[in-house]
Design a protein around this motif. Structure first.
Motif, PDB file in Angstrom:
ATOM      1  N   ASN A 183       5.692 -15.838  -5.612  1.00 39.84           N
ATOM      2  CA  ASN A 183       5.051 -16.485  -6.756  1.00 39.84           C
ATOM      3  C   ASN A 183       4.382 -15.396  -7.581  1.00 39.84           C
ATOM      4  O   ASN A 183       3.373 -14.830  -7.161  1.00 39.84           O
ATOM      5  N   SER A 184       4.938 -15.112  -8.738  1.00 38.10           N
ATOM      6  CA  SER A 184       4.502 -13.936  -9.489  1.00 38.10           C
ATOM      7  C   SER A 184       4.670 -14.181 -10.984  1.00 38.10           C
ATOM      8  O   SER A 184       5.784 -14.396 -11.463  1.00 38.10           O
ATOM      9  N   LEU A 185       3.544 -14.144 -11.699  1.00 39.95           N
ATOM     10  CA  LEU A 185       3.625 -14.249 -13.162  1.00 39.95           C
ATOM     11  C   LEU A 185       4.333 -13.035 -13.752  1.00 39.95           C
ATOM     12  O   LEU A 185       5.018 -13.136 -14.771  1.00 39.95           O
ATOM     13  N   GLY A 186       4.147 -11.883 -13.125  1.00 46.33           N
ATOM     14  CA  GLY A 186       4.827 -10.686 -13.609  1.00 46.33           C
ATOM     15  C   GLY A 186       6.335 -10.822 -13.524  1.00 46.33           C
ATOM     16  O   GLY A 186       7.060 -10.478 -14.466  1.00 46.33           O
ATOM     17  N   HIS A 187       6.832 -11.324 -12.397  1.00 48.71           N
ATOM     18  CA  HIS A 187       8.273 -11.492 -12.243  1.00 48.71           C
ATOM     19  C   HIS A 187       8.800 -12.606 -13.143  1.00 48.71           C
ATOM     20  O   HIS A 187       9.910 -12.503 -13.677  1.00 48.71           O
ATOM     21  N   LEU A 227       7.842 -22.663 -13.752  1.00 47.52           N
ATOM     22  CA  LEU A 227       6.506 -22.169 -13.431  1.00 47.52           C
ATOM     23  C   LEU A 227       5.589 -23.383 -13.292  1.00 47.52           C
ATOM     24  O   LEU A 227       4.969 -23.821 -14.251  1.00 47.52           O
ATOM     25  N   ARG A 228       5.514 -23.905 -12.100  1.00 50.88           N
ATOM     26  CA  ARG A 228       4.800 -25.158 -11.874  1.00 50.88           C
ATOM     27  C   ARG A 228       3.343 -24.876 -11.531  1.00 50.88           C
ATOM     28  O   ARG A 228       3.053 -24.087 -10.626  1.00 50.88           O
ATOM     29  N   LEU A 229       2.452 -25.533 -12.244  1.00 49.68           N
ATOM     30  CA  LEU A 229       1.027 -25.366 -12.013  1.00 49.68           C
ATOM     31  C   LEU A 229       0.565 -26.390 -10.982  1.00 49.68           C
ATOM     32  O   LEU A 229       0.786 -27.593 -11.151  1.00 49.68           O
ATOM     33  N   ARG A 230      -0.079 -25.902  -9.930  1.00 53.44           N
ATOM     34  CA  ARG A 230      -0.512 -26.756  -8.828  1.00 53.44           C
ATOM     35  C   ARG A 230      -2.032 -26.906  -8.859  1.00 53.44           C
ATOM     36  O   ARG A 230      -2.719 -26.308  -9.675  1.00 53.44           O
ATOM     37  N   SER A 231      -2.561 -27.678  -7.925  1.00 56.18           N
ATOM     38  CA  SER A 231      -4.007 -27.911  -7.863  1.00 56.18           C
ATOM     39  C   SER A 231      -4.743 -26.644  -7.459  1.00 56.18           C
ATOM     40  O   SER A 231      -4.154 -25.701  -6.898  1.00 56.18           O
ATOM     41  N   HIS A 232      -6.038 -26.636  -7.744  1.00 57.14           N
ATOM     42  CA  HIS A 232      -6.934 -25.526  -7.374  1.00 57.14           C
ATOM     43  C   HIS A 232      -6.511 -24.187  -7.979  1.00 57.14           C
ATOM     44  O   HIS A 232      -6.676 -23.134  -7.354  1.00 57.14           O
ATOM     45  N   GLY A 233      -5.939 -24.233  -9.161  1.00 57.41           N
ATOM     46  CA  GLY A 233      -5.586 -23.007  -9.856  1.00 57.41           C
ATOM     47  C   GLY A 233      -4.365 -22.295  -9.330  1.00 57.41           C
ATOM     48  O   GLY A 233      -4.091 -21.153  -9.711  1.00 57.41           O
ATOM     49  N   ARG A 234      -3.581 -22.965  -8.478  1.00 57.99           N
ATOM     50  CA  ARG A 234      -2.395 -22.333  -7.918  1.00 57.99           C
ATOM     51  C   ARG A 234      -1.205 -22.496  -8.872  1.00 57.99           C
ATOM     52  O   ARG A 234      -1.194 -23.352  -9.755  1.00 57.99           O
ATOM     53  N   TYR A 235      -0.188 -21.681  -8.677  1.00 57.78           N
ATOM     54  CA  TYR A 235       1.071 -21.836  -9.402  1.00 57.78           C
ATOM     55  C   TYR A 235       2.214 -21.532  -8.454  1.00 57.78           C
ATOM     56  O   TYR A 235       2.049 -20.806  -7.463  1.00 57.78           O
ATOM     57  N   GLN A 236       3.366 -22.106  -8.732  1.00 53.69           N
ATOM     58  CA  GLN A 236       4.540 -21.913  -7.894  1.00 53.69           C
ATOM     59  C   GLN A 236       5.726 -21.566  -8.777  1.00 53.69           C
ATOM     60  O   GLN A 236       6.055 -22.302  -9.715  1.00 53.69           O
ATOM     61  N   LEU A 237       6.362 -20.461  -8.480  1.00 54.65           N
ATOM     62  CA  LEU A 237       7.517 -20.012  -9.241  1.00 54.65           C
ATOM     63  C   LEU A 237       8.791 -20.497  -8.562  1.00 54.65           C
ATOM     64  O   LEU A 237       8.982 -20.290  -7.360  1.00 54.65           O
ATOM     65  N   ASN A 238       9.637 -21.148  -9.320  1.00 55.01           N
ATOM     66  CA  ASN A 238      10.934 -21.581  -8.815  1.00 55.01           C
ATOM     67  C   ASN A 238      11.861 -20.372  -8.820  1.00 55.01           C
ATOM     68  O   ASN A 238      12.499 -20.054  -9.825  1.00 55.01           O
ATOM     69  N   TYR A 285       3.004 -18.741 -19.969  1.00 56.43           N
ATOM     70  CA  TYR A 285       2.267 -17.671 -19.291  1.00 56.43           C
ATOM     71  C   TYR A 285       0.766 -17.792 -19.576  1.00 56.43           C
ATOM     72  O   TYR A 285      -0.064 -17.692 -18.664  1.00 56.43           O
ATOM     73  N   GLU A 286       0.412 -18.004 -20.837  1.00 54.57           N
ATOM     74  CA  GLU A 286      -1.002 -18.126 -21.212  1.00 54.57           C
ATOM     75  C   GLU A 286      -1.647 -19.343 -20.543  1.00 54.57           C
ATOM     76  O   GLU A 286      -2.789 -19.287 -20.101  1.00 54.57           O
ATOM     77  N   GLU A 287      -0.887 -20.451 -20.458  1.00 57.99           N
ATOM     78  CA  GLU A 287      -1.426 -21.641 -19.807  1.00 57.99           C
ATOM     79  C   GLU A 287      -1.633 -21.399 -18.313  1.00 57.99           C
ATOM     80  O   GLU A 287      -2.622 -21.851 -17.729  1.00 57.99           O
ATOM     81  N   ALA A 288      -0.698 -20.689 -17.685  1.00 58.38           N
ATOM     82  CA  ALA A 288      -0.843 -20.382 -16.260  1.00 58.38           C
ATOM     83  C   ALA A 288      -2.053 -19.485 -16.011  1.00 58.38           C
ATOM     84  O   ALA A 288      -2.780 -19.664 -15.020  1.00 58.38           O
ATOM     85  N   LEU A 289      -2.288 -18.530 -16.895  1.00 54.74           N
ATOM     86  CA  LEU A 289      -3.445 -17.649 -16.750  1.00 54.74           C
ATOM     87  C   LEU A 289      -4.742 -18.444 -16.840  1.00 54.74           C
ATOM     88  O   LEU A 289      -5.643 -18.285 -16.007  1.00 54.74           O
ATOM     89  N   ALA A 290      -4.842 -19.302 -17.845  1.00 56.98           N
ATOM     90  CA  ALA A 290      -6.049 -20.124 -17.978  1.00 56.98           C
ATOM     91  C   ALA A 290      -6.208 -21.052 -16.778  1.00 56.98           C
ATOM     92  O   ALA A 290      -7.330 -21.280 -16.296  1.00 56.98           O
ATOM     93  N   HIS A 291      -5.091 -21.586 -16.277  1.00 52.33           N
ATOM     94  CA  HIS A 291      -5.113 -22.474 -15.118  1.00 52.33           C
ATOM     95  C   HIS A 291      -5.646 -21.752 -13.879  1.00 52.33           C
ATOM     96  O   HIS A 291      -6.439 -22.327 -13.107  1.00 52.33           O
ATOM     97  N   MET A 292      -5.232 -20.510 -13.670  1.00 56.49           N
ATOM     98  CA  MET A 292      -5.712 -19.740 -12.521  1.00 56.49           C
ATOM     99  C   MET A 292      -7.216 -19.525 -12.565  1.00 56.49           C
ATOM    100  O   MET A 292      -7.898 -19.536 -11.541  1.00 56.49           O
ATOM    101  N   LEU A 293      -7.739 -19.305 -13.756  1.00 58.31           N
ATOM    102  CA  LEU A 293      -9.161 -18.991 -13.903  1.00 58.31           C
ATOM    103  C   LEU A 293     -10.048 -20.230 -13.913  1.00 58.31           C
ATOM    104  O   LEU A 293     -11.254 -20.134 -13.645  1.00 58.31           O
TER     105      LEU A 293
END
Length: 574
Positions: A183-187, A227-238, A285-293
């Motif tokens: 699970n990697s935003l960079g990849h 790029l699925r956004l999960r609970s508690h600021g997690r994300y999962q890359l397919n 990508y920007e939404e995932a970053l905000a979601h993590m924080l």
């Protein structure tokens, strides 16, 4: 490994830091950094045998976590197993002698003393290995004197994680989340860089520059399928659809075309669909970053500052959006947030359990490479001219250079110590008048030889930054995008991107007196203390030495080279 580098510190003072690419002239050079090690030793005037400790920014024995992630990918998608399997074999093959593994492979870290001894002889220094993300974070955190802040490191992947978020409160570190590779935003970002026809691990900034020309029509599809956004600021890359290792081999899942648009070939002009896909990837990508924080901001509302690091921190548009949208009140990014900066972070990690305090001033300057005296510069010039120009005082040099710039000339500027990191921060730059919109296309087409959609950055005196940009903090390392004020866009069109933004570089007198003096002289002449600033290179690493500068100047269409005390115009070339 990419962007290999070396840094040298003594008693907490950072003496030098150099990326290997600047010396080998191989862009994004990830080979074992012998040349960079040689250079920092030369700058410090020390021998390898005098080094007390060698700090490494990887713990290679922990890479089994990456191996398990690769195995899981292979089991989920056997038909796509060839690329990750080949990658794993390349990384870890250690039989067959010293040269079995390629230069820059993970195997080098297991035989580090052997490699160093082969070049430098016996070295008594101890070798210590540090967590990759920790070294990213420590370098970023050293940029400020903050007591309490969040620290986010995110990139392609560390030993077993791609993202680590930490809360630092009065010296106490609390890890808030750790996102395991793959699970990697960079990849995620790199796969679509490749899909859109740019070179992965190099062309990500091109996709970022293309994105503002489009509409994020497929953002929701990306967040639903890839790029699925999960609970508690997690994300999962397919990783079945977004397969990094396959993409490195030029292979992409056919469902990407069904979901979005056909793959762009490198020599193909981007279609509007390609442009809209770039916009969609950036928005997701920007939404995932905000979601993590978001969970950290909710649980620690009193923490409003953020130190950003890792290769993903080079996404300057996302950095700016964090400020623009109020996700944080202040953000800090070092001049080299990518892996090269970990060379400095490893030095800082080595100090954690010692009484030695890091020297802030030496850590916060980006000017950590070699500087060259007038004799070095004269020697490089003499091979190309009959007579040297007259040497000038700093006052005359900046005034005459400002005059040339105001008259529409494009200048190659080579002064002081080389910058560390991927940005040209006023010592190795091409400079031009930001008021002249036509100069942007001339730079892209005739000099930089790059895509016309890519923007140029402004350098501005720190005191005048808020007169031109919607930015309430310094941006000394050109790592934040901000809106150009509405009434200034027509004044500095050459550095205003299509969406009204600019990647701002604020310059203080303390940080770089000569470059600040040039901006000030240009401001007195024109009323605009802003210059278009782009890196001094043409499809190569940024120039490092006077010889590099003269060679690139000769190959360019730049009007003059301002190097040391000399203004060297094209008519003086032999």
């Amino acid at each position: 490994m990419d962007n290999s580098a070396a840094a040298l510190m003594k008693n907490g003072v950072l003496i030098a830091a150099v990326e290997n690419e600047r010396l080998t002239r191989v862009k994004n050079d990830g080979s074992f950094p012998f040349e960079a090690i040689d250079e920092v030793l030369r700058i410090a005037n020390v021998k390898a045998q005098e080094i007390g400790l060698i700090a490494v920014y990887w713990q290679p024995w922990r890479l089994r976590g990456r191996s398990f992630g690769t195995l899981a990918k292979m089991l989920r998608a056997p038909s796509q197993a060839a690329a990750p399997a080949a990658r794993a074999l390349t990384l870890f093959r250690r039989s067959g002698g010293e040269d079995a593994a390629p230069s820059g492979s993970w195997a080098d870290l297991f035989r580090l003393r052997r490699k160093l001894t082969g070049r430098y002889g016996d070295i008594p220094a101890a070798i210590r290995y540090y967590d990759h993300h920790l070294t990213h974070q420590l370098y970023a955190e050293a940029m400020q004197d903050w007591d309490t802040y969040l620290s986010l490191s995110y990139d392609g992947g560390g030993e077993d994680a791609s993202t680590v978020l930490t809360a630092v409160q009065n010296g106490t570190r609390t890890e808030l989340s750790r996102h395991r590779w793959p699970n990697s935003l960079g990849h995620f970002y790199s796969v679509f860089t490749g899909y859109l026809g740019f070179r992965m691990l190099e062309g990500e900034y091109k996709m970022m520059g293309l994105a503002p020309y489009g509409e994020p029509l497929w953002k929701d599809d990306i967040l639903n399928h890839i790029l699925r956004l999960r609970s508690h600021g997690r994300y999962q890359l397919n990783t079945r659809l977004c397969d990094y290792h396959g993409a490195r081999k030029g292979r992409f899942h056919p469902r990407l075309e069904a979901l979005f648009c056909p793959q762009r070939q490198p020599d193909e002009a981007p279609t509007q669909d390609h442009i809209n896909l770039a916009a969609s990837v950036q928005a997701a990508y920007e939404e995932a970053l905000a979601h993590m924080l978001a969970p950290a901001r909710a649980n620690f509302p009193e923490i409003t500052r953020l130190a950003l690091s890792g290769g993903c921190a080079l996404n300057v548009t996302a950095n700016g959006k964090l400020l623009e949208r109020g996700a944080v009140a202040e953000v800090s990014i070092p001049p080299a947030p990518h892996d090269a900066g970990c060379a400095i972070g490893a030095c800082l990690a080595a100090l954690l359990d010692t009484p030695v305090k890091p020297d802030s001033a030496s850590l916060r300057t980006p000017y950590l490479g070699a500087s060259f005296d007038d004799a070095d510069i004269a020697a490089a010039l003499e091979a190309h001219v009959t007579d040297l120009p007259v040497p000038l005082s700093d006052t005359a040099l900046t005034k005459q250079t400002a005059d040339l710039l105001a008259n529409g000339q494009i200048i190659a500027w080579f002064q002081g110590a080389a910058e560390f990191g991927p940005r040209a921060l006023g010592t190795r730059s091409f400079l031009a008048d930001p008021r002249n919109d036509a100069i942007r296309d001339a730079l892209n087409d005739k000099i930089k030889k790059r895509e016309l959609f890519r923007p140029f950055a402004p350098s501005v005196t720190e005191s005048a930054a808020q007169d031109f940009f919607a930015l309430n903090q310094p941006s000394p390392y050109m790592n934040i995008v901000a809106q150009v004020l509405d009434d200034k866009r027509s004044i500095i069109p050459a550095v205003t991107h299509t969406d009204g933004t600019a990647r701002v570089h604020t310059v203080s007198h303390e940080a770089d007196p000569l470059y600040h003096a040039l901006l000030t002289a240009f401001g007195k002449l024109t009323g605009v203390p802003v210059l278009l600033n782009t890196s001094f290179n043409i499809q190569e690493p940024i120039v490092y030495s006077p010889a590099d500068a003269v060679a690139t100047f000769r190959a360019s269409g730049v009007d003059a080279l301002v190097i040391g005390p000399y203004i060297f115009t094209r008519d003086l070339l032999t």
